[in-house]
Design a protein around this motif. Structure first.
Motif, short mmCIF file in Angstrom:
data_model
loop_
_atom_site.label_atom_id
_atom_site.label_comp_id
_atom_site.label_asym_id
_atom_site.label_seq_id
_atom_site.Cartn_x
_atom_site.Cartn_y
_atom_site.Cartn_z
N LEU A 36 4.85 10.42 -1.60
CA LEU A 36 4.23 9.39 -0.74
C LEU A 36 3.22 8.55 -1.35
CD1 LEU A 36 4.17 11.06 2.85
CD2 LEU A 36 5.95 9.52 2.11
N HIS A 37 2.59 9.27 -2.42
CA HIS A 37 1.45 8.49 -3.28
C HIS A 37 1.96 7.73 -4.12
CE1 HIS A 37 2.19 12.47 -5.07
NE2 HIS A 37 1.87 11.71 -6.06
N GLY A 58 10.82 17.94 -2.08
CA GLY A 58 9.54 17.50 -2.44
C GLY A 58 9.02 16.53 -1.38
N LEU A 59 9.87 15.56 -0.89
CA LEU A 59 9.45 14.34 0.07
C LEU A 59 9.33 15.14 1.41
CD1 LEU A 59 8.78 11.58 0.76
CD2 LEU A 59 11.26 11.38 0.91
N LEU A 60 10.37 15.84 1.83
CA LEU A 60 10.36 16.53 3.29
C LEU A 60 9.29 17.49 3.32
CD1 LEU A 60 14.23 16.84 3.88
CD2 LEU A 60 12.74 15.01 4.33
N GLU A 78 0.73 -1.22 0.12
CA GLU A 78 -0.02 0.02 0.03
C GLU A 78 0.83 1.23 -0.02
OE1 GLU A 78 -2.30 -0.12 3.42
OE2 GLU A 78 -3.79 -1.90 2.78
N ASN A 79 0.32 2.31 -0.52
CA ASN A 79 0.90 3.73 -0.34
C ASN A 79 0.55 4.30 0.68
OD1 ASN A 79 -1.43 4.74 -1.23
ND2 ASN A 79 -0.72 5.24 -3.18
N PHE A 80 1.30 5.49 1.06
CA PHE A 80 0.97 6.51 2.28
C PHE A 80 -0.31 7.25 2.21
CE2 PHE A 80 5.54 5.65 2.66
CZ PHE A 80 5.59 5.14 4.01
N GLY A 81 -0.93 7.21 0.75
CA GLY A 81 -2.15 8.09 0.74
C GLY A 81 -2.18 8.68 -0.64
N THR A 82 -2.83 9.57 -0.95
CA THR A 82 -2.77 10.41 -2.19
C THR A 82 -2.31 11.79 -2.31
OG1 THR A 82 -4.94 11.28 -1.56
CG2 THR A 82 -5.21 9.09 -2.29
#
Length: 501
Positions: A371-372, A401-403, A266-270
């Motif tokens: 995260l998506h 972008g990630l942070l 699964e991913n962390f969300g959208t």
């Protein structure tokens, strides 16, 4: 707006809110968000008062900017265009003509900024005006309409996948599509989950990504190029979905598409919301990103040659890599024909002037390491998805972008510790802040383009309207981000000066 229409819209909005509460509709449910956005847009188009106020504020800022430009006479034609516009919008003006006037005002403002010398020749007054314009544009954004287009014929995607699979022969000979689910969430590419059953009873869980024909975002992206990059990454040990085949017969199927194995997890969300990460997950994210950035790039490898990665940049510097990518996005912005944003004009001048100077060779950058786009099973990353925006550049592009999605700076510091321990290059605060501004610029372009696509192309999903509704976010944050970057740059220069003192 007449009282009857207002009441009907209010009932729709109230009923949707009650449904969301009663049935637990998540914020990431794009259909619900699209409906909510549409109702909000209807309200906005009936309320011309806000547009009139916005226009008057913008005109006042334009006068301040033109007064500074008159000193050197460079912007004489822009100043003349400004004075031909009315100082205010009439009380009874409808939405459409009000929007047209606002569009013309923003064009004048953009041109004035382009000729102002910002940021190279800026002073305190000009900087304050630029900051005020960014806030003004972010507080109330109205795009311009594109001419309506006819809807295009849709192909039978399920039949297309089955036919293409059988053409691969071997184990797929005579295969049939058993399950078929098209996902919401792709703007330039459509993602489809499907199961393929072979004649021997074997079942494959697969994923296809197909060109939609909508060129949303950076130029030069191509499904075929992404497929060959995936093969190179998979062979190099990066956690990506295993590539199965590429379908390039556009004449037969109407589009290109690639097929991979389905990644478990699964991913962390959208793009709308994300979940909190544990320390183990942060470590996994850092290790995987360091592996991507440290991946050796063999320019002679056939898959890399056939990918969309510009290997001519491999022998240059990170500075040149970032400059090349920035110019690609600027070309995209210019190609829209909507050069009417003073915020963007100021931001482009700043980005070009302040590219971080890094002599190291550019690395492979994912371009949307968010995260998506990351699948996990437990604390292990099982797949990094959507490589269409990958290019050679500065690792800070992915890191910033990630942070930005991390809830606190402690998590960011922990990520950077794991990243550096895994071989990643340390980045400066200025690099991170610069990439934040670059990211806001890209988000602005994509959201605005998405909004325009929705109004001009009948076949696009309402999700394009949802993405377009975020257009205020980057505009609102641009000036603050530039201020943070300027502070970081000054601190860096001071530190360097002390180290050589």
């Amino acid at each position: 707006m007449d009282s009857g229409k207002r009441r009907l819209l209010a009932v729709i909005a109230e009923s949707m809110a009650r449904m969301a509460t009663r049935y637990g509709v998540p914020a990431s449910d794009m259909d619900h968000v699209a409906l909510t956005t549409a109702v909000g847009e209807l309200f906005r188009r009936e309320e011309t008062g806000a547009i009139k106020t916005f226009y008057s504020e913008g005109y006042a800022l334009a006068l301040r900017l033109s007064a500074m430009s008159e000193q050197d006479g460079v912007a004489a034609s822009d100043i003349a265009r400004l004075h031909r516009l009315p100082r205010s919008i009439e009380d009874m003006a409808d939405f459409a003509p009000s929007q047209d006037l606002l569009f013309e005002l923003k064009k004048v403002l953009s041109s004035l900024i382009a000729n102002s010398g910002y940021p190279s020749d800026s002073n305190a007054d000009l900087t304050n005006i630029i900051s005020s314009l960014c806030k003004w544009e972010g507080d109330h954004h109205i795009g311009s309409p594109l001419p309506a287009a006819k809807g295009k014929d849709r192909y039978d995607f399920k039949q297309m996948l089955e036919s293409s699979a059988r053409a691969q022969a071997g184990a797929f000979d005579g295969a049939q599509v058993m399950e078929f689910t098209r996902l919401i969430g792709g703007f330039t590419n459509e993602t489809t989950l499907f199961k393929l059953a072979g004649k021997d009873g074997r079942i494959w869980a697969l994923v296809s990504r197909a060109n939609t024909g909508l060129e949303l975002g950076i130029d030069g992206r191509d499904i075929a190029g992404e497929f060959h990059l995936l093969r190179y990454l998979y062979q190099g040990g990066v956690s990506v979905a295993e590539p199965m085949w590429l379908e390039s017969d556009v004449e037969r199927y109407g589009t290109k598409f690639l097929v991979t194995r389905k990644v478990e997890g699964e991913n962390f969300g959208t793009v709308v919301e994300s979940q909190r990460r544990t320390s183990s997950q942060i470590r996994a994210l850092a290790i995987q990103l360091a592996k991507i950035h440290c991946l050796p790039l063999n320019g002679a490898h056939p898959d890399l040659q056939l990918s969309h990665i510009d290997m001519e940049l491999a022998g240059r510097s990170m500075t040149e890599g970032v400059s090349n990518y920035l110019e690609r996005w600027i070309r995209l912005w210019r190609s829209t024909g909507l050069e009417n944003s003073p915020t963007i004009e100021a931001t482009l001048n700043w980005l070009r002037t302040n590219i971080p100077v890094v002599d190291d060779a550019p690395v492979l950058v994912h371009g949307d390491y968010a995260l998506h786009n990351i699948m996990m099973q437990g604390n292990e990353i099982t797949g990094v998805l959507d490589w269409e925006m990958s290019h050679l550049g500065n690792p800070a592009e992915d890191i910033s972008g990630l942070l930005a999605s991390f809830s606190n700076e402690g998590d960011a510091e922990e990520f950077m510790r794991f990243y550096i321990e895994s071989g990643g290059r340390p980045i400066t605060a200025f690099e991170r802040e610069y990439c934040n501004i670059f990211r806001y610029f890209m988000l602005y372009v994509v959201t605005l383009e998405s909004q325009l696509r929705f109004y001009s192309l009948p076949e696009v999903h309402p999700e394009f309207l949802v993405l377009g509704s975020f257009v205020q976010l980057p505009a609102q944050r641009m000036a603050q981000a530039i201020e943070a970057a300027d502070i970081a740059k000054t601190q860096r220069i001071t530190t360097v000066a002390k180290s050589h003192g």
